[in-house]
Design an enzyme around this catalytic site. Structure first.
Site, PDB file in Angstrom:
ATOM      1  N   ARG A 131     -24.341 -35.579   1.333  1.00 17.31           N
ATOM      2  CA  ARG A 131     -23.590 -36.134   0.197  1.00 17.31           C
ATOM      3  C   ARG A 131     -23.652 -37.659   0.098  1.00 17.31           C
ATOM      4  O   ARG A 131     -22.927 -38.253  -0.684  1.00 17.31           O
ATOM      5  CB  ARG A 131     -22.144 -35.632   0.232  1.00 17.31           C
ATOM      6  CG  ARG A 131     -22.091 -34.125   0.129  1.00 17.31           C
ATOM      7  CD  ARG A 131     -20.738 -33.547  -0.151  1.00 17.31           C
ATOM      8  NE  ARG A 131     -20.871 -32.101  -0.138  1.00 17.31           N
ATOM      9  CZ  ARG A 131     -20.840 -31.344   0.966  1.00 17.31           C
ATOM     10  NH1 ARG A 131     -20.638 -31.893   2.147  1.00 17.31           N
ATOM     11  NH2 ARG A 131     -21.017 -30.041   0.891  1.00 17.31           N
ATOM     12  N   THR A 175     -22.589 -32.961   6.788  1.00 20.75           N
ATOM     13  CA  THR A 175     -23.099 -32.995   5.409  1.00 20.75           C
ATOM     14  C   THR A 175     -22.454 -34.114   4.590  1.00 20.75           C
ATOM     15  O   THR A 175     -22.931 -34.447   3.521  1.00 20.75           O
ATOM     16  CB  THR A 175     -22.816 -31.659   4.687  1.00 20.75           C
ATOM     17  OG1 THR A 175     -21.403 -31.402   4.738  1.00 20.75           O
ATOM     18  CG2 THR A 175     -23.565 -30.508   5.335  1.00 20.75           C
ATOM     19  N   GLY A 191     -18.141 -27.151   9.961  1.00 20.46           N
ATOM     20  CA  GLY A 191     -18.315 -26.146  11.006  1.00 20.46           C
ATOM     21  C   GLY A 191     -17.132 -25.227  11.282  1.00 20.46           C
ATOM     22  O   GLY A 191     -17.186 -24.428  12.213  1.00 20.46           O
ATOM     23  N   GLU A 193     -16.332 -22.667   9.877  1.00 22.84           N
ATOM     24  CA  GLU A 193     -16.781 -21.274   9.750  1.00 22.84           C
ATOM     25  C   GLU A 193     -17.551 -20.829  11.001  1.00 22.84           C
ATOM     26  O   GLU A 193     -18.003 -19.679  11.082  1.00 22.84           O
ATOM     27  CB  GLU A 193     -17.634 -21.102   8.488  1.00 22.84           C
ATOM     28  CG  GLU A 193     -16.809 -20.916   7.215  1.00 22.84           C
ATOM     29  CD  GLU A 193     -15.881 -22.071   6.882  1.00 22.84           C
ATOM     30  OE1 GLU A 193     -16.371 -23.224   6.808  1.00 22.84           O
ATOM     31  OE2 GLU A 193     -14.671 -21.852   6.720  1.00 22.84           O
ATOM     32  N   TRP A 241     -15.302 -32.682   6.096  1.00 18.86           N
ATOM     33  CA  TRP A 241     -16.645 -32.989   5.606  1.00 18.86           C
ATOM     34  C   TRP A 241     -16.697 -33.732   4.283  1.00 18.86           C
ATOM     35  O   TRP A 241     -17.755 -33.822   3.660  1.00 18.86           O
ATOM     36  CB  TRP A 241     -17.475 -31.708   5.562  1.00 18.86           C
ATOM     37  CG  TRP A 241     -16.760 -30.540   4.966  1.00 18.86           C
ATOM     38  CD1 TRP A 241     -15.821 -29.758   5.578  1.00 18.86           C
ATOM     39  CD2 TRP A 241     -16.913 -30.006   3.653  1.00 18.86           C
ATOM     40  NE1 TRP A 241     -15.392 -28.782   4.725  1.00 18.86           N
ATOM     41  CE2 TRP A 241     -16.035 -28.911   3.538  1.00 18.86           C
ATOM     42  CE3 TRP A 241     -17.715 -30.354   2.547  1.00 18.86           C
ATOM     43  CZ2 TRP A 241     -15.923 -28.147   2.363  1.00 18.86           C
ATOM     44  CZ3 TRP A 241     -17.605 -29.597   1.386  1.00 18.86           C
ATOM     45  CH2 TRP A 241     -16.719 -28.508   1.305  1.00 18.86           C
ATOM     46  N   ASN A 259      -9.942 -26.012   6.748  1.00 23.86           N
ATOM     47  CA  ASN A 259      -9.204 -24.794   7.069  1.00 23.86           C
ATOM     48  C   ASN A 259      -9.214 -24.490   8.562  1.00 23.86           C
ATOM     49  O   ASN A 259     -10.154 -24.818   9.271  1.00 23.86           O
ATOM     50  CB  ASN A 259      -9.822 -23.604   6.327  1.00 23.86           C
ATOM     51  CG  ASN A 259     -11.267 -23.380   6.712  1.00 23.86           C
ATOM     52  OD1 ASN A 259     -12.136 -24.121   6.278  1.00 23.86           O
ATOM     53  ND2 ASN A 259     -11.541 -22.377   7.528  1.00 23.86           N
ATOM     54  N   ASP A 301      -8.629 -19.922   3.399  1.00 27.49           N
ATOM     55  CA  ASP A 301      -9.700 -20.923   3.447  1.00 27.49           C
ATOM     56  C   ASP A 301      -9.438 -22.071   2.472  1.00 27.49           C
ATOM     57  O   ASP A 301     -10.350 -22.588   1.839  1.00 27.49           O
ATOM     58  CB  ASP A 301     -11.076 -20.280   3.156  1.00 27.49           C
ATOM     59  CG  ASP A 301     -12.234 -21.271   3.297  1.00 27.49           C
ATOM     60  OD1 ASP A 301     -12.144 -22.168   4.157  1.00 27.49           O
ATOM     61  OD2 ASP A 301     -13.211 -21.166   2.532  1.00 27.49           O
ATOM     62  N   ASP A 303      -9.349 -25.225   2.526  1.00 24.19           N
ATOM     63  CA  ASP A 303      -9.730 -26.543   3.077  1.00 24.19           C
ATOM     64  C   ASP A 303      -8.952 -27.670   2.381  1.00 24.19           C
ATOM     65  O   ASP A 303      -8.973 -27.739   1.163  1.00 24.19           O
ATOM     66  CB  ASP A 303     -11.205 -26.816   2.760  1.00 24.19           C
ATOM     67  CG  ASP A 303     -12.160 -26.333   3.821  1.00 24.19           C
ATOM     68  OD1 ASP A 303     -12.900 -27.150   4.359  1.00 24.19           O
ATOM     69  OD2 ASP A 303     -12.157 -25.120   4.084  1.00 24.19           O
ATOM     70  N   ARG A 328      -7.599 -27.582  -2.729  1.00 26.95           N
ATOM     71  CA  ARG A 328      -8.129 -26.230  -2.936  1.00 26.95           C
ATOM     72  C   ARG A 328      -7.023 -25.245  -3.284  1.00 26.95           C
ATOM     73  O   ARG A 328      -7.244 -24.288  -4.014  1.00 26.95           O
ATOM     74  CB  ARG A 328      -8.809 -25.744  -1.652  1.00 26.95           C
ATOM     75  CG  ARG A 328     -10.108 -26.414  -1.329  1.00 26.95           C
ATOM     76  CD  ARG A 328     -11.261 -25.486  -1.647  1.00 26.95           C
ATOM     77  NE  ARG A 328     -12.483 -25.995  -1.061  1.00 26.95           N
ATOM     78  CZ  ARG A 328     -13.092 -25.471  -0.001  1.00 26.95           C
ATOM     79  NH1 ARG A 328     -12.589 -24.406   0.597  1.00 26.95           N
ATOM     80  NH2 ARG A 328     -14.205 -25.989   0.452  1.00 26.95           N
TER      81      ARG A 328
HETATM   82 CA    CA Z   1     -13.915 -23.651   4.795  1.00 28.71          CA
END
Ligand code: CA
Ligand code: CA
Length: 554
Positions: A131, A175, A191, A193, A241, A259, A301, A303, A328
């Protein structure tokens, strides 16, 4: 400044010139949002308003806006980067390369290739993307997919330093774009996940040496450690991120955390501090000054990584130093950034997982649907789904209209939990999702941050996945995944202009000036989590392939 000067004068002339150069960089970074000739950091200034004082391109002139050049980014995996600009050179990143491009001719000045093992891609959940980077102290600083932070010489593209931060085989990847504040490069990982323990890390801008780590989960015995059972915090997620914003007067960085892991919350009862939060930290030391958690014990999730936009904004008749954050979880938060006090939390999309936010405790009031999930009962469904009311792509704020410009998402979901055990570097999610999308999956909205009132809106069947940008010329720019680069009147929402870029726009527009002329630059190149993981057959006819486009008035 004076203190730095006096101390260095005692040390010697060499140190003195270094200190002056460094002081100059700090001042340039502080004023980045006011100096339209350069764009040094992600967000077009530390406040991340993505607002430019430039006015040449406005509703009266924009019909003459036309492409000046396009530069191939040699990339088919999605161009989510925001370009940066310094002294007539544009700097652009992909996951595999960094480019310096002449801002007027569009010709490559240098490129720097990254090499990494192919199995890095196994731990990248949501798109082989980058990004962007930051410009400071004669260097271009970026992070790499395989867990390293790299500084390149701005003039030559040669590597000045590269520091290994994390081991990608643990599930980490980078990222996001770094932030640079007070001589420190700040980066945070992806990460969650893959069951990482998320953290923000500070590196010395000059040497690349690691200075500190702020962990986004709390182990037993640490402050907040009682919000995680047993050793769950050690693989509890909490990525970060998206680039944090910075207030140089308060000397605080505001960084969003992701998350908790895994997604099914039954294995980690407790609030799971400091996931899904904003943390205010000192860039020099990583010391945490205050935090606010958006979604305690997150089951969806949600985040909390979305950008933190800083402004002086009127709240209940008082001018406040605020931080604005469209989470989110569907609530638009306005927080006093000096102390973390919650000032407002209004839904900016359809929200059914919570009935509101309790302004006394700052905690969400979970709805009957969420209570059903918590009780282990089937048949629940909530909005927004895991992609959120908004994802990572940044909103903008105009100090003229006092409105936020947000590409919002419309979705609902439910899931069935699957038993999952933590294994180093393996996927650690533990649910099977069931999506429920309305006909219009996205809505571009101009919203009052405090009242939540929508001033204007445009629906999109395929949701927009790109940043927005707004100018003193009162034009708001964004892009569509079907390739259109779009401009609207910031006050009325009237569509003013569009251009088909040839692939989907998931990048972040910027504007800048050179020799008295205003330019607009945006990356096109479809990719990222929506096109990869959600699946939308209507994108089948959008070809991949990245290009950086620059536009000017003809
Ligand atoms: Ca996530
Ligand atoms: Ca600037």
């Amino acid at each position: 400044m004076m203190r730095t000067f006096a101390r260095c004068a005692l040390i010697g002339a060499g140190m003195l010139s270094a200190a002056l150069a460094f002081g100059q960089t700090a001042q340039e970074l502080n004023n980045d949002h006011k100096t339209p000739g350069d764009v040094l950091t992600n967000g077009m200034g530390y406040n991340q308003q993505r607002f430019s004082p430039l006015k040449q391109i406005n509703p009266g002139t924009i019909k003459r806006l036309a492409p000046l050049w396009a530069f191939s980014t040699n990339n088919v995996t999605g161009d989510e980067a925001q370009a940066t600009v310094r002294d007539g050179i544009i700097y652009m990143t992909t996951s595999r390369q960094t480019f310096a491009i002449d801002a007027i001719s569009g010709k490559q000045v240098w490129k720097n290739d990254l090499e990494f093992e192919n199995d890095v891609l196994r731990v990248v959940c949501c798109g082989i993307v980058n990004r962007g980077g930051a410009i400071a102290d004669g260097k271009f600083v970026r992070a790499t997919l395989d867990g390293q932070v790299q500084a390149l010489d701005l003039k030559t593209g040669k590597e000045v330093w590269k520091t290994k931060s994390v081991d990608y085989t643990d599930g980490f990847s980078y990222t996001g774009a770094p932030q640079v504040a007070n001589g420190v490069v700040l980066v945070s990982t992806s990460g969650a996940e893959y069951g990482i323990r998320g953290m923000i890390e500070g590196f010395d801008l000059t040497t690349g040496k690691s200075l500190w780590r702020h962990y986004n989960t709390a182990l037993p015995g640490e402050p907040g450690g009682d919000t995680w059972p047993a050793d769950t915090a050690s693989h509890g997620g909490g990525s970060g991120w998206v680039t944090g914003s910075y207030d140089p007067d308060l000397d605080l960085i505001f960084w969003g955390t992701g998350n908790p892991a895994p997604w099914d919350p039954t294995s980690r009862p407790g609030d799971n501090l400091f996931t899904d939060s904003v943390v205010a930290i000192r860039p020099k030391t990583g010391e945490r000054i205050w935090t606010y958690q958006f979604t305690p014990n997150d089951p969806f999730d949600y985040d909390g990584i979305n950008e933190m936009v800083l402004a002086d904004h009127m709240v209940d008749g008082k001018m406040r130093k605020v931080l604005m954050h469209a989470d989110r979880n569907g609530f638009l938060y306005v927080i006093d950034r000096t102390n973390g006090e919650l000032l407002s939390a209004k839904p900016f999309v359809n929200v059914t997982w919570a009935d509101g936010v309790d302004m006394k405790t700052g905690r969400p009031i979970e709805s009957a649907e969420t209570k059903k999930l918590r009780a282990g009962l089937p048949g629940w469904e909530v909005s927004p789904g895991a992609i959120g009311g908004k994802n990572w792509f940044p909103m903008s704020y105009s100090p003229i209209t006092k409105l936020l410009y947000i590409n919002t998402l419309n979705s609902a979901w439910s899931y069935s939990p699957i038993k999952v055990e933590y294994k180093r570097g393996q996927r650690f999610v533990g649910i099977t999702p069931k999506w429920n999308f309305p006909e219009n999956r996205g809505t571009l909205k101009a919203i009052d941050p405090v009242s939540g009132k929508v001033h204007w809106a445009h629906d999109f069947k395929i949701p927009n996945w790109s940043g927005t940008m707004v100018t003193a010329g009162n034009v708001m720019f964004t892009g569509a995944q079907t390739g259109e680069f779009l401009a609207y009147d910031a006050t009325t929402g009237k569509k003013l202009w569009q251009f088909q870029t040839g692939s989907g726009v998931v990048g972040q527009p910027i504007t800048w000036e050179k020799d008295g002329k205003q330019y607009v630059t945006v990356a096109s190149g479809i990719g990222g989590v929506y096109s990869l993981r959600i699946g939308d057959e209507r994108l089948a006819n959008v070809p991949a392939g990245g290009a950086l486009w620059t536009f000017a008035l003809q």
